[in-house]
Enzyme design. Structure first.
Site: not given
Ligand code: ADP
Ligand code: F6P
Length: 328
Positions: A15, A76, A107, A130, A132, A134, A176
């Site tokens: 995000g 993502r 994370d 982020t 969040d 979190d 979330r």
């Molecule tokens: P954020 O970084 O905001 O928490 P996401 O959870 O969507 O966002 O993770 C962003 C990207 O990081 C994912 O689309 C993926 O490419 C990579 N990623 C997340 N978790 C994993 C994982 N367990 N192993 C490998 N790549 C990951």
């Molecule tokens: O960036 C984190 C966050 O804002 C969460 O709080 C929310 O659930 C999520 O992103 C939504 O992201 P998207 O609409 O890009 O899937």
């Protein structure tokens, strides 16, 4: 400084969050200052796999410190979850000669970086970006302060109309898995209560308190609900309350993605600039790589990526007591 890297890549992932541009700017300008080549990787890990990468100059980051979103775009990337995807990404970096990586994200992005840095010989540094907040190992995340300020400005406006009509507003904010935006915006707007994923709140307690306030003609109330709360968001909370308070004038407002955009606050620009500088410094020195760099008690704090992705963030339950007392 002891130069151990010569070409570094920077990406934003997951995000987006206001202040990511300020962090990119700091990485690029610090890297160039220390004689490194800096490459922008477009759309997070997708750009790494697809070789959507370009060399950045000092001018590439002109006029962006004040802009929300991310000039590098974000994504993502499903392929990066798989070893083959990460191998493709590694081959792209090797081809260009990139020997250090700055990942700005949440994370999930660090989970990816952690795997990547274990599998391949490219040191990574993560910067928490982020809205969040979190994440353990840092008091701040880039974007959180701006998102809270956006939520507070919106809720203040809602309070005006709530007051005019003697209404109960249930306002859903983002988060979330995290109640920090709800907590900070709830305290900052004098909300009656908050509902967050980290702590169970008995909706019956809230309803009893609202009924008691109704009796003494305190009719303007704001409830701030994190989207990931246990009752499932503002609409569901409103439905339950309405069933017990059929005469109450209840409105729902979902703030949504408005919280993710906009010009970063002063604080977000400051921490993004500091962390962006620190990321390059860390890659050059080489001794604290494969960490997430945060700020704890105003000092830089380095959390190994494998800890950063496991540690749970926490919210002190005393905040829930404070909110209730201040709204009485
Ligand atoms: P954020 O970084 O905001 O928490 P996401 O959870 O969507 O966002 O993770 C962003 C990207 O990081 C994912 O689309 C993926 O490419 C990579 N990623 C997340 N978790 C994993 C994982 N367990 N192993 C490998 N790549 C990951
Ligand atoms: O960036 C984190 C966050 O804002 C969460 O709080 C929310 O659930 C999520 O992103 C939504 O992201 P998207 O609409 O890009 O899937």
């Amino acid at each position: 400084m002891n130069k151990k890297v010569s070409k570094i890549g920077v990406l934003t992932s997951g995000g987006d969050a206001p202040g990511m541009n300020a962090a990119i700017r700091a990485v690029v300008r610090t890297g160039i200052y220390y004689g490194l080549d800096v490459y922008g990787i477009v759309r997070g890990y997708t750009g790494m796999i697809e070789n959507d990468i370009f060399k950045m100059e000092s001018r590439s980051v002109a006029n962006i410190i004040q802009r929300g979103g991310t000039i590098l775009k974000t994504a993502r990337c499903k392929e990066f979850f798989e070893p083959e995807g990460r191998k493709k990404a590694y081959e792209t970096l090797k081809k260009i000669g990139i020997d250090g990586l700055v990942v700005i994200g949440g994370d999930g992005s660090f989970r990816g970086a952690q795997k990547f840095s274990t599998e391949f010989d490219i040191p990574c540094v993560g910067l928490p970006g982020t809205i969040d907040k979190d994440m353990a190992g840092t008091d701040f995340t880039i974007g959180f302060d701006t998102a809270v300020n956006t939520a507070i400005q919106a809720i203040d406006k809602i309070r005006d109309t709530a007051d005019a009509h003697d209404r109960l507003f249930i306002i859903e904010v983002m988060g979330r898995d995290s109640g920090y935006i709800a907590l900070h915006s709830g305290v900052g707007t004098g909300a009656e209560n908050i509902l967050i994923p980290e702590h169970k709140t008995d909706l019956n307690d809230i309803i009893n308190s609202l009924l008691e306030k109704e009796k003494r003609k305190k009719l303007v109330n704001l409830l701030v609900v994190a989207e990931g709360g246990e009752y499932g968001g503002a609409n569901e909370v409103a439905r339950v309350i309405k069933s017990r308070m059929p005469n109450a004038d209840i409105k729902v407002c979902i703030l949504g993605h408005i919280q993710r955009g906009g010009a970063p606050s002063a604080l977000d620009r400051l921490i993004a600039s500091r962390l962006g500088y620190a990321a390059v410094d860390t890659l050059i020195k080489g001794d604290k790589v494969n960490t997430m760099i945060g700020i704890v008690n105003n000092d830089l704090h380095y959390t190994p990526l494998d800890h950063a992705v496991k540690a749970e963030h926490t919210i002190d339950p005393e905040w829930l007591k404070i909110i209730k007392i201040l709204a009485s």
